[in-house]
Scaffold this motif. Structure first.
Motif, PDB file in Angstrom:
ATOM      1  N   VAL A  27      12.092  32.997  24.763  1.00 26.29           N
ATOM      2  CA  VAL A  27      11.795  31.694  24.161  1.00 26.29           C
ATOM      3  C   VAL A  27      10.286  31.612  23.931  1.00 26.29           C
ATOM      4  O   VAL A  27       9.504  31.758  24.878  1.00 26.29           O
ATOM      5  CB  VAL A  27      12.252  30.545  25.079  1.00 26.29           C
ATOM      6  N   VAL A  28       9.885  31.400  22.689  1.00 23.17           N
ATOM      7  CA  VAL A  28       8.467  31.283  22.345  1.00 23.17           C
ATOM      8  C   VAL A  28       8.221  29.870  21.843  1.00 23.17           C
ATOM      9  O   VAL A  28       8.877  29.418  20.903  1.00 23.17           O
ATOM     10  CB  VAL A  28       8.060  32.310  21.269  1.00 23.17           C
ATOM     11  N   GLU A  29       7.273  29.168  22.472  1.00 29.65           N
ATOM     12  CA  GLU A  29       7.007  27.779  22.117  1.00 29.65           C
ATOM     13  C   GLU A  29       5.505  27.544  22.005  1.00 29.65           C
ATOM     14  O   GLU A  29       4.716  28.082  22.788  1.00 29.65           O
ATOM     15  CB  GLU A  29       7.634  26.835  23.156  1.00 29.65           C
ATOM     16  N   ALA A  30       5.126  26.775  21.003  1.00 30.14           N
ATOM     17  CA  ALA A  30       3.709  26.485  20.771  1.00 30.14           C
ATOM     18  C   ALA A  30       3.300  25.234  21.530  1.00 30.14           C
ATOM     19  O   ALA A  30       4.079  24.291  21.683  1.00 30.14           O
ATOM     20  CB  ALA A  30       3.451  26.305  19.285  1.00 30.14           C
ATOM     21  N   LEU A  31       2.062  25.238  22.012  1.00 29.60           N
ATOM     22  CA  LEU A  31       1.495  24.104  22.732  1.00 29.60           C
ATOM     23  C   LEU A  31       0.150  23.791  22.090  1.00 29.60           C
ATOM     24  O   LEU A  31      -0.806  24.562  22.225  1.00 29.60           O
ATOM     25  CB  LEU A  31       1.327  24.449  24.214  1.00 29.60           C
ATOM     26  N   ASP A  32       0.096  22.706  21.340  1.00 28.49           N
ATOM     27  CA  ASP A  32      -1.115  22.336  20.606  1.00 28.49           C
ATOM     28  C   ASP A  32      -2.128  21.726  21.571  1.00 28.49           C
ATOM     29  O   ASP A  32      -1.859  20.688  22.177  1.00 28.49           O
ATOM     30  CB  ASP A  32      -0.774  21.341  19.500  1.00 28.49           C
ATOM     31  N   PRO A  33      -3.321  22.351  21.723  1.00 24.28           N
ATOM     32  CA  PRO A  33      -4.312  21.817  22.666  1.00 24.28           C
ATOM     33  C   PRO A  33      -5.198  20.733  22.064  1.00 24.28           C
ATOM     34  O   PRO A  33      -6.154  20.311  22.694  1.00 24.28           O
ATOM     35  CB  PRO A  33      -5.143  23.064  22.996  1.00 24.28           C
ATOM     36  N   THR A  34      -4.889  20.297  20.843  1.00 19.41           N
ATOM     37  CA  THR A  34      -5.705  19.278  20.192  1.00 19.41           C
ATOM     38  C   THR A  34      -5.167  17.902  20.554  1.00 19.41           C
ATOM     39  O   THR A  34      -4.069  17.531  20.120  1.00 19.41           O
ATOM     40  CB  THR A  34      -5.686  19.449  18.664  1.00 19.41           C
ATOM     41  N   PRO A  35      -5.881  17.106  21.339  1.00 18.42           N
ATOM     42  CA  PRO A  35      -5.345  15.820  21.775  1.00 18.42           C
ATOM     43  C   PRO A  35      -5.460  14.771  20.680  1.00 18.42           C
ATOM     44  O   PRO A  35      -6.370  14.816  19.839  1.00 18.42           O
ATOM     45  CB  PRO A  35      -6.244  15.456  22.966  1.00 18.42           C
ATOM     46  N   PRO A  36      -4.546  13.794  20.644  1.00 13.99           N
ATOM     47  CA  PRO A  36      -4.687  12.677  19.713  1.00 13.99           C
ATOM     48  C   PRO A  36      -5.783  11.725  20.205  1.00 13.99           C
ATOM     49  O   PRO A  36      -5.686  11.159  21.299  1.00 13.99           O
ATOM     50  CB  PRO A  36      -3.314  12.004  19.755  1.00 13.99           C
ATOM     51  N   GLY A  37      -6.855  11.592  19.426  1.00 12.97           N
ATOM     52  CA  GLY A  37      -7.978  10.766  19.873  1.00 12.97           C
ATOM     53  C   GLY A  37      -8.625  11.382  21.094  1.00 12.97           C
ATOM     54  O   GLY A  37      -8.916  12.569  21.126  1.00 12.97           O
ATOM     55  N   ASP A  38      -8.832  10.579  22.118  1.00 11.58           N
ATOM     56  CA  ASP A  38      -9.430  11.060  23.359  1.00 11.58           C
ATOM     57  C   ASP A  38      -8.396  11.219  24.476  1.00 11.58           C
ATOM     58  O   ASP A  38      -8.752  11.374  25.641  1.00 11.58           O
ATOM     59  CB  ASP A  38     -10.539  10.106  23.830  1.00 11.58           C
ATOM     60  N   ALA A  39      -7.128  11.171  24.109  1.00 14.73           N
ATOM     61  CA  ALA A  39      -6.086  11.269  25.124  1.00 14.73           C
ATOM     62  C   ALA A  39      -6.060  12.675  25.719  1.00 14.73           C
ATOM     63  O   ALA A  39      -6.353  13.652  25.034  1.00 14.73           O
ATOM     64  CB  ALA A  39      -4.732  10.940  24.514  1.00 14.73           C
ATOM     65  N   PRO A  40      -5.732  12.799  26.983  1.00 14.54           N
ATOM     66  CA  PRO A  40      -5.628  14.139  27.582  1.00 14.54           C
ATOM     67  C   PRO A  40      -4.452  14.898  27.002  1.00 14.54           C
ATOM     68  O   PRO A  40      -3.454  14.314  26.563  1.00 14.54           O
ATOM     69  CB  PRO A  40      -5.420  13.838  29.073  1.00 14.54           C
TER      70      PRO A  40
END
Length: 270
Positions: A27-40
């Motif tokens: 299983v290969v899944e992407a995890l976007d490290p770009t937060p919406p606004g300043d949210a963690p």
């Protein structure tokens, strides 16, 4: 096995190629490290077995650190990735290890340094933070330096003496023990940067492939790039080290990354 890609661009050719090779059995899944606004950035409640860290932003590195804390393997590690984003730390480690790395001075904000500097020889000015779209430029005199300062006044920079060379950069990349090579017109050359021209390892000067592997050991990197210039007679000068570069268009690179990913995953016991 679950494999995560820490990247805002999972369609990048290297990642997409490796993912296509892994997907039939994992299983290969992407995890976007770009937060919406300043949210963690949200951390998965159940981390994957191994992550490929294809981003050097502070948010991405912070996310990788937390995943490591929770037991996931990360390639490259958060610590190694962060070190390669700081050219001061990069040069210091390389020189202490005896690598043929360009002597590098940290001078602070470009405008402040340029206003009190008289150049007696050409220099290469680089952003201290190694990132996409950063400053890398040659300044031959005070007028050129002031022009750079007007465009990048507050940019923290490092300075390297310009080393005369052929105008070609050697781009060497490693995925595990496998080394790939190309040459490219330098972005500092009068004609500007050109496309990568793949090179066979046999076409490199003696010892260069081994030097690349030594860089990987010193910096604790698994996927990385080393920029080298030939200062004459095959004498190498390392001018940059990059964690998890693009490595586009090179035959065998996605397969090498897929194989490395499986080797780096921790063994799960029943």
């Amino acid at each position: 096995m679950r494999i995560g890609l820490i990247t805002p661009d999972p369609g990048h050719p290297l990642l997409a190629g490796a993912a296509a090779l892994l997907a039939p059995e994992h299983v290969v899944e992407a995890l976007d490290p770009t937060p919406p606004g300043d949210a963690p950035v949200p951390v998965p409640r159940r981390p994957a077995d191994v992550y490929l860290l294809k981003s050097g932003t502070p948010h991405a590195v912070g996310l990788a650190r937390e995943l490591e804390r929770r037991g996931a393997a990360v390639v490259n590690s958060a610590a190694a990735t962060a070190l390669c984003q700081d050219r001061t730390e990069m040069a210091g480690l390389a020189l202490r290890a005896g690598l043929p790395f360009a002597a590098t001075r940290t001078v602070g904000a470009l405008s402040a340094w340029a206003s009190g500097t008289t150049l007696t020889a050409p220099v290469v000015v680089k952003s201290r933070r190694n990132r996409k779209g950063d400053l890398v430029a040659r300044a031959d005199d005070a007028a050129a330096l002031r022009e750079l300062a007007r465009a990048w006044p507050r940019e923290p920079v490092v300075v390297q003496e310009y080393a005369p060379n052929s105008g070609w950069d050697h781009k060497l990349w490693a995925i595990g023990d496998q080394v790939f090579a190309a040459r490219r017109r330098s972005e500092l050359s009068p004609g500007g940067q050109g496309p990568n021209v793949p090179l066979a390892l046999d076409d490199l000067p003696a010892g260069w492939a081994g030097l690349v592997r030594e860089v990987g050991a010193v910096f604790a990197l698994d996927v990385y790039g080393v920029d080298i210039i030939d200062t004459g007679g095959g004498t190498p000068l390392i001018v940059d080290v990059n964690a998890f570069p693009g490595i586009r268009g090179l035959s065998g690179a996605p397969a090498a990354l897929a194989a490395l990913t499986l080797r780096r995953a921790p063994v799960r016991r029943p």
